[in-house]
Design a protein around this motif. Structure first.
Motif, mmCIF file in Angstrom:
data_model
loop_
_atom_site.group_PDB
_atom_site.id
_atom_site.type_symbol
_atom_site.label_atom_id
_atom_site.label_comp_id
_atom_site.label_asym_id
_atom_site.label_seq_id
_atom_site.Cartn_x
_atom_site.Cartn_y
_atom_site.Cartn_z
ATOM 1 N N VAL A 1 39.186 44.224 33.557
ATOM 2 C CA VAL A 1 37.827 44.264 33.168
ATOM 3 C C VAL A 1 38.129 42.943 35.052
ATOM 4 O O VAL A 1 38.952 42.491 35.533
ATOM 5 C CB VAL A 1 37.395 42.976 33.219
ATOM 6 N N ARG A 2 37.676 43.978 35.884
ATOM 7 C CA ARG A 2 37.526 43.205 36.958
ATOM 8 C C ARG A 2 36.378 42.311 37.226
ATOM 9 O O ARG A 2 35.288 42.690 37.029
ATOM 10 C CB ARG A 2 37.198 43.783 38.433
ATOM 11 N N LEU A 3 36.871 40.431 37.504
ATOM 12 C CA LEU A 3 35.672 40.115 38.152
ATOM 13 C C LEU A 3 35.508 39.773 39.710
ATOM 14 O O LEU A 3 36.795 39.945 40.353
ATOM 15 C CB LEU A 3 36.150 38.481 37.356
ATOM 16 N N THR A 4 34.531 39.190 39.829
ATOM 17 C CA THR A 4 34.582 39.405 41.294
ATOM 18 C C THR A 4 33.931 38.042 42.431
ATOM 19 O O THR A 4 32.887 37.695 41.465
ATOM 20 C CB THR A 4 33.143 40.847 42.377
ATOM 21 N N VAL A 5 34.496 37.114 42.788
ATOM 22 C CA VAL A 5 34.196 36.092 44.035
ATOM 23 C C VAL A 5 34.082 35.831 44.818
ATOM 24 O O VAL A 5 34.725 36.681 45.564
ATOM 25 C CB VAL A 5 34.837 34.595 43.400
ATOM 26 N N SER A 6 32.573 35.999 45.854
ATOM 27 C CA SER A 6 31.813 36.464 46.611
ATOM 28 C C SER A 6 32.006 35.036 47.970
ATOM 29 O O SER A 6 31.608 33.698 46.349
ATOM 30 C CB SER A 6 30.688 37.269 46.707
ATOM 31 N N HIS B 1 34.241 34.709 30.879
ATOM 32 C CA HIS B 1 34.582 35.447 31.987
ATOM 33 C C HIS B 1 32.954 34.262 33.086
ATOM 34 O O HIS B 1 33.655 34.475 33.989
ATOM 35 C CB HIS B 1 33.676 36.798 32.440
ATOM 36 N N PRO B 2 32.288 33.653 32.564
ATOM 37 C CA PRO B 2 31.583 32.579 33.135
ATOM 38 C C PRO B 2 32.589 31.146 33.337
ATOM 39 O O PRO B 2 32.739 30.820 34.306
ATOM 40 C CB PRO B 2 30.477 32.295 31.909
ATOM 41 N N GLU B 3 33.271 31.276 32.196
ATOM 42 C CA GLU B 3 34.241 30.100 32.337
ATOM 43 C C GLU B 3 35.321 30.107 33.659
ATOM 44 O O GLU B 3 36.024 29.432 34.334
ATOM 45 C CB GLU B 3 34.528 29.432 31.388
ATOM 46 N N ILE B 4 35.511 31.899 33.204
ATOM 47 C CA ILE B 4 37.278 32.152 34.396
ATOM 48 C C ILE B 4 36.318 32.267 35.924
ATOM 49 O O ILE B 4 37.236 31.498 36.741
ATOM 50 C CB ILE B 4 37.458 32.950 33.595
ATOM 51 N N VAL C 1 39.801 40.254 40.831
ATOM 52 C CA VAL C 1 41.073 39.356 40.297
ATOM 53 C C VAL C 1 40.843 40.381 39.205
ATOM 54 O O VAL C 1 39.071 40.779 38.903
ATOM 55 C CB VAL C 1 40.846 38.007 39.851
ATOM 56 N N TRP C 2 41.170 40.493 38.175
ATOM 57 C CA TRP C 2 41.268 41.506 36.662
ATOM 58 C C TRP C 2 42.703 40.482 35.580
ATOM 59 O O TRP C 2 42.697 39.981 36.080
ATOM 60 C CB TRP C 2 42.150 42.450 36.753
ATOM 61 N N ILE C 3 41.268 40.265 34.544
ATOM 62 C CA ILE C 3 41.675 39.747 33.039
ATOM 63 C C ILE C 3 41.411 40.834 32.394
ATOM 64 O O ILE C 3 41.084 41.998 32.060
ATOM 65 C CB ILE C 3 40.639 38.569 33.131
ATOM 66 N N GLN D 1 43.312 41.044 44.685
ATOM 67 C CA GLN D 1 42.522 41.918 45.922
ATOM 68 C C GLN D 1 41.767 40.768 46.784
ATOM 69 O O GLN D 1 40.537 40.400 45.983
ATOM 70 C CB GLN D 1 43.203 43.236 45.706
ATOM 71 N N VAL D 2 41.762 40.524 48.337
ATOM 72 C CA VAL D 2 40.683 40.601 48.468
ATOM 73 C C VAL D 2 39.896 41.210 50.067
ATOM 74 O O VAL D 2 40.896 42.456 50.325
ATOM 75 C CB VAL D 2 41.842 39.070 49.462
ATOM 76 N N ILE D 3 38.469 41.659 49.950
ATOM 77 C CA ILE D 3 37.926 41.772 50.635
ATOM 78 C C ILE D 3 37.927 41.652 51.470
ATOM 79 O O ILE D 3 36.553 40.390 51.378
ATOM 80 C CB ILE D 3 37.160 43.198 49.909
#
Length: 479
Positions: free
Chosen positions: A187-192, A252-255, A242-244, A225-227
């Motif tokens: 599953v992909r997680l996204t950090v903006s 996922h909130p802790e990650i 990132v993928w986990i 990846q960086v977009i």
């Protein structure tokens, strides 16, 4: 005791003598009591049979819990219905006389229980189609958590705070549900994040990727990846993907929190600023204005004493390489995106002589030792900023020396599968690598002779032109 027995006998006689009429059927109160007790026994037996089927018998033949639930319900309730009808028949009750009453009663119940019927049908649909299963992590409206139970009426979802939400099955059928486990392993997680204008985008990319690599729960495939998302009003806007593994979705909130902490730390280390919406007034001659307002005022001189030295820049190290120095910033970024981190303990061997080349390495921290067992001596000691193994990776040459850690080390590594995928998907990058290799034809000739001596040079690679040989070699290795 005789008195009690006599009393019970009189009670039974009274119950047996009192009759009730149901159409053409007459039942005594004693027979009616027996029917009630028999129905209760059938109910208990049906419930017990359901549990045994789900928990013991069907578990051996049916792996999926939802399917076991359906089969167990059909068998147990079917058996219970059969026993109940048989009981009524043996008691002498004419079931045909109850048809009209039962039909009228059923119509009224059906109209009053439309929602129950809809939820029942939806629950059966969920159990049969298996779009939502026990153990899946789902998001539905404001509900987000693990599915703990799927029944014919409702789905029970466990929330992060430990509570449970009971969602009617029809809502999951009629509305959009995000299932993070459905036919996927990652599953992909996204950090903006936004950075100040003037910041080098490649440095931002490198730093964000380093932050991703530092998280143990982030998988290596697919790579992070960086977009570059947008040119914002106040910042250059980036997203870190990132993928986990799907089994970690509950954390996922802790990650994401750990990723944001890491990004803040390394942004400070590398002098990358995170702006916020603001308006600034720039004065071309502040000294003159200050002297006009306060002649005795001495303006402070900005100091950079508190600024820490940035970490080793992987992009600068790659640019200093003989084989990657000619790559542009975008190609360097592609190399950074497919890499990953690897840690070594003191005296841990990274690889040995004659091992196949599985990647090239950059030392981020610590010290590694290059040695040869044949000669029995140390060839070199490599510290932060050193790189090795790139030519062996690109030409598929066995290792010519062994490498081990002299102290705790952190390495950046680009492995063969990711490098192969990059060359296959990017012809321009492949050509840039070939041109870079062409600048070292003497080294290439020696490597070619070594391969020929060891019998590792394929017939289809034979070519007197060293550059044609490099192209054929890359084609054979990476397709």
């Amino acid at each position: 005791m005789p008195f009690v027995a006599i009393a019970f006998a009189k009670i039974f006689d009274t119950l047996d003598a009192t009759t009730l009429s149901f159409g053409r059927t007459q039942l005594s109160l004693l027979e009616l009591l027996q029917l009630v007790l028999s129905a209760l026994a059938i109910f208990v037996l049906t419930h017990y049979l359901n549990r045994v089927l789900r928990g013991i018998i069907l578990r051996r033949f049916i792996y999926e819990q939802g399917i076991r639930y359906i089969v167990a319900n059909l068998l147990s309730y079917g058996m219970g219905s059969f026993l109940f009808i048989a009981m009524l028949q043996t008691s002498g009750i004419n079931l045909s006389s109850l048809t009209v009453v039962g039909g009228t009663l059923g119509l009224g119940i059906g109209l009053g229980l439309q929602n129950v019927t809809r939820n029942f049908v939806s629950g059966v649909t969920l159990l049969v189609e298996q779009k939502v299963k026990i153990g899946d992590y789902i998001r539905f409206q404001n509900v987000q958590g693990y599915v703990r139970e799927v029944s014919t009426r409702a789905v029970v979802v466990g929330l992060k705070d430990g509570s449970k939400v009971i969602v009617p099955s029809s809502l999951l059928i009629e509305n959009q549900v995000i299932n993070y486990h459905y036919e996927t392993e990652t599953v992909r997680l996204t950090v903006s994040v936004g950075v100040a204008y003037g910041t080098e985008p490649v440095l931002v990319t490198e730093t964000l990727l380093m932050c991703a690599y530092s998280q143990a729960c982030v998988v290596k495939t697919p790579p992070a990846q960086v977009i570059f998302q947008n040119f914002g009003d106040n910042a250059l806007e980036f997203e870190l993907w990132v993928w986990i593994e799907e089994r970690y979705m509950g954390q996922h909130p802790e990650i994401l929190s750990a990723l944001r902490y890491t990004i803040c730390f390394y942004f400070r280390r590398n002098g990358i600023g995170i702006p916020w919406p603001q308006r600034e007034l720039w004065l071309k001659n502040p000294e003159a204005i200050a002297k006009y307002l306060r002649p005795d005022l001495d303006l402070p001189i900005p100091s950079d004493q508190g600024k820490q030295e940035p970490m080793i820049s992987l992009s600068q190290v790659l640019k200093s390489s003989d084989y990657f120095g000619s790559l542009n910033e975008l190609e360097i970024r592609q190399l950074l995106e497919i890499g990953q981190l690897q840690s070594l303990k003191p005296e841990e061997v990274l690889f040995r002589e004659q091992d196949p080349a599985d990647g090239f390495y950059i030392v981020i921290s610590g010290l590694v030792e290059v040695y040869t067992d044949k000669l029995g001596r140390v060839l070199a000691s490599l510290g932060p900023g050193s790189f090795f193994g790139e030519l062996a990776l690109m030409l598929g040459i066995p290792r010519t020396a062994s490498v081990k850690a002299k102290e705790k080390c952190l390495l950046f590594v680009v492995r063969f599968p990711q490098f192969e995928q990059l060359l296959q998907s990017n012809p321009d990058f492949r050509e840039a690598i070939i041109n870079a290799l062409g600048e070292h034809q003497g080294e290439l000739m020696r490597r070619k002779e070594e391969l020929a001596t060891k019998g590792l040079l394929a017939l289809e690679e034979e070519d007197s032109n060293i550059m044609n040989w490099v192209r054929k070699r890359l084609q054979r290795l990476f397709g």
